[in-house]
Motif scaffolding. Structure first.
Motif, short mmCIF file in Angstrom:
data_model
loop_
_atom_site.label_atom_id
_atom_site.label_comp_id
_atom_site.label_asym_id
_atom_site.label_seq_id
_atom_site.Cartn_x
_atom_site.Cartn_y
_atom_site.Cartn_z
N GLY A 56 -42.10 -6.58 -44.68
CA GLY A 56 -41.65 -5.53 -45.59
C GLY A 56 -40.70 -4.58 -44.90
O GLY A 56 -39.83 -3.99 -45.54
N ASN A 57 -40.87 -4.41 -43.61
CA ASN A 57 -39.90 -3.64 -42.83
C ASN A 57 -38.72 -4.56 -42.55
O ASN A 57 -38.84 -5.58 -41.87
CB ASN A 57 -40.53 -3.16 -41.52
CG ASN A 57 -39.57 -2.34 -40.70
OD1 ASN A 57 -38.62 -2.86 -40.15
ND2 ASN A 57 -39.84 -1.04 -40.62
N LYS A 58 -37.56 -4.21 -43.07
CA LYS A 58 -36.41 -5.12 -43.06
C LYS A 58 -35.93 -5.45 -41.65
O LYS A 58 -35.52 -6.58 -41.38
CB LYS A 58 -35.27 -4.53 -43.88
CG LYS A 58 -35.66 -4.05 -45.28
CD LYS A 58 -36.41 -5.10 -46.09
CE LYS A 58 -36.78 -4.58 -47.47
NZ LYS A 58 -37.64 -5.51 -48.22
N ALA A 59 -35.96 -4.47 -40.77
CA ALA A 59 -35.50 -4.72 -39.41
C ALA A 59 -36.44 -5.68 -38.69
O ALA A 59 -36.01 -6.62 -38.00
CB ALA A 59 -35.39 -3.41 -38.65
N ALA A 60 -37.76 -5.47 -38.85
CA ALA A 60 -38.73 -6.35 -38.21
C ALA A 60 -38.66 -7.76 -38.79
O ALA A 60 -38.83 -8.75 -38.07
CB ALA A 60 -40.14 -5.78 -38.41
N ALA A 61 -38.40 -7.87 -40.09
CA ALA A 61 -38.30 -9.18 -40.73
C ALA A 61 -37.16 -10.00 -40.14
O ALA A 61 -37.30 -11.21 -39.92
CB ALA A 61 -38.11 -9.01 -42.23
N ARG A 62 -36.04 -9.36 -39.90
CA ARG A 62 -34.91 -10.09 -39.33
C ARG A 62 -35.26 -10.65 -37.95
O ARG A 62 -34.93 -11.80 -37.64
CB ARG A 62 -33.69 -9.17 -39.24
CG ARG A 62 -33.11 -8.79 -40.59
CD ARG A 62 -31.94 -7.84 -40.44
NE ARG A 62 -30.78 -8.50 -39.87
CZ ARG A 62 -29.88 -9.18 -40.58
NH1 ARG A 62 -30.02 -9.29 -41.87
NH2 ARG A 62 -28.85 -9.74 -39.98
#
Length: 455
Positions: free
Chosen positions: A113-119
């Motif tokens: 859900g955290n976009k930076a962590a997902a990448r």
């Protein structure tokens, strides 16, 4: 699971309420003081006010929502989309109180859900992705500038804790970075209660293709094909369709299979959408994972016959994919959705006010209407300006487009301005009809004078 609290508003709340009733479950609606008269509130079995109009005092008020769960005896909470739907802390609090959070497990909201962590996670599993940073220190503009220069301008500022295009700000050069950064922080804090941001390399003229998945808690993952969401204005989706037009079907199928394998490998569960950017030259590039129901889920429901909201609820309750869906559905026809916003179609400024008339076409086979409003209701300036979604489904893309043009032409809204004239202009354009829209292509299609004549 016997009683579900719907922690959302508008079209999202109305749609979830319909699914809850179809499953024979009890429903609890929450509303702000501004939304007390919206029709779905009266249709719920129980209803509770959670605060004044500002979202931070109502729909983002975790304590108020958990208090309603305790008072109502609800044993599950559906977050809808936006607001707290991708807030891992809130999901954990719901779970810690002994309730079911109807979405992915909180660990996946945390990880994806955290976009930076997902990448970072998806890149470790081999997915191609454009350059990006991790979350950057909000007040350290020097660090932000160094990160932007390392990526190379232009860059895109994105909120780490939310989606829907809200808070995304393009930056052309270093001179405008500080102003854009502060504006993005304010928008992210207001919309998601989380001001954390990161930077992403700006890709010129891509298409926005997203893949819908359902998964159970036993390692099984199902792809429900893809949607094309390339028709956007300032990164806010306006028109979506399924399947994606004018693209190699084998390339799409291969990417769907690859994503299914990754999600199964990591143990992802319940519901999710993997969003990708696509260009003919470079192919697919990972963008983000939305760990929630999508606004545009209805077009996937139309072409697959799967009720995604009911499936989400049943999977969160622990049922298996085979029990909920059975075999993978086959694509049938083409579906297109238009988002009707309360905004001036020429200047694109919000247009809140009372709906003096709100006449939408009657739903029928091939035409679906989603809204949380009725004539006489006030569209508040405190929330997203979407007032309705109009969805058409037909055997061909051309027929679905004609049906959507007809439906929009037979929609009458008075008391506020809407973007319908702009949508009609785009649908009639050669570029849209050729399936050649890109995320930055809408503005070039719009003729202000023609819109003024229609508005």
């Amino acid at each position: 699971m016997k009683k579900i609290l719907i922690a959302n508003r508008g079209a999202a709340a109305a749609r979830i309420l319909r699914a809850v009733k179809a499953l024979g479950l009890q429903s609890v609606a929450v509303y702000s003081e501004a939304d007390a008269d919206l029709p779905y509130v009266r249709q719920a079995d129980e209803r509770f006010c959670v605060g004044p109009a500002p979202a931070r005092d109502s729909y983002l008020n975790q304590d108020a929502l958990l208090g309603v769960m305790a008072r109502s005896g609800a044993d599950a909470l559906h977050p809808g989309y936006g607001f707290l739907s991708e807030n891992a802390q809130f999901a954990r609090r719901v779970e810690a109180a002994g309730h079911c959070f109807i979405g992915p497990s909180s660990q996946w909201i945390d990880a994806l859900g955290n976009k930076a962590a997902a990448r970072s996670l998806m890149q470790r599993h081999g997915l191609p992705a454009g350059g990006s940073t991790g979350i950057l220190p909000g007040a350290n503009l020097a660090a932000v500038r160094r990160a932007a220069e390392a990526l190379g301008f232009p860059v895109l500022i994105k909120p780490a804790g939310g989606g829907g295009g809200i808070g995304m700000v393009p930056v052309e050069d270093a001179g405008s970075l500080a102003v854009c950064w502060e504006r993005a922080r304010g928008m992210a804090e207001k919309a998601f209660g989380d001001a954390s941001l990161y930077l992403e390399r700006f890709i010129q003229a891509p298409r926005h293709i997203e893949f819908q998945f359902l998964a159970d808690r036993y390692g099984n993952v199902l792809s429900l094909y893809e949607r094309d969401c390339s028709t956007q204005r300032r990164y806010q989706k306006v028109i979506e369709e399924a399947p994606a037009p004018a693209i190699d079907r084998q390339a799409v199928a291969d990417m769907a299979s690859r994503l299914s394998a990754i999600l199964g490998e990591i143990g992802y569960d319940v519901i999710g959408t993997v969003e990708m950017l696509y260009t003919p030259d470079s192919g697919f590039s990972f963008l983000e994972v939305n760990t929630r129901l999508q606004v545009e889920h209805a077009i996937t429901e139309a072409v697959t016959g799967v009720d995604i909201v009911q499936a989400q609820i049943r999977l969160a309750a622990g049922e298996t994919l085979s029990a909920v869906i059975g075999q993978k559905p086959v694509l049938k026809g083409h579906a297109i959705e238009a988002r009707v916003y309360a905004e001036d179609p020429v200047r694109f400024l919000p247009s809140p006010g009372v709906l003096k008339a709100f006449d939408l076409p009657a739903a029928r086979p091939g035409l679906r209407i989603e809204t949380g409003y009725a004539a006489g209701n006030r569209v508040s300036s405190h929330y997203d300006p979407m007032v309705a979604k109009i969805v058409t489904h037909a055997e061909t893309r051309e027929a679905a487009t004609r049906a959507l043009i007809d439906a929009l032409g037979n929609t009458r809204v008075e008391g506020i301005k809407t973007n319908i004239p702009m949508i009609l202009q785009v649908l009639r354009s050669e570029r849209f009809q050729a399936g050649a829209m890109t995320v930055d292509g809408l503005q070039a299609l719009i003729s202000t004078e023609a819109i003024k004549e229609q508005a």
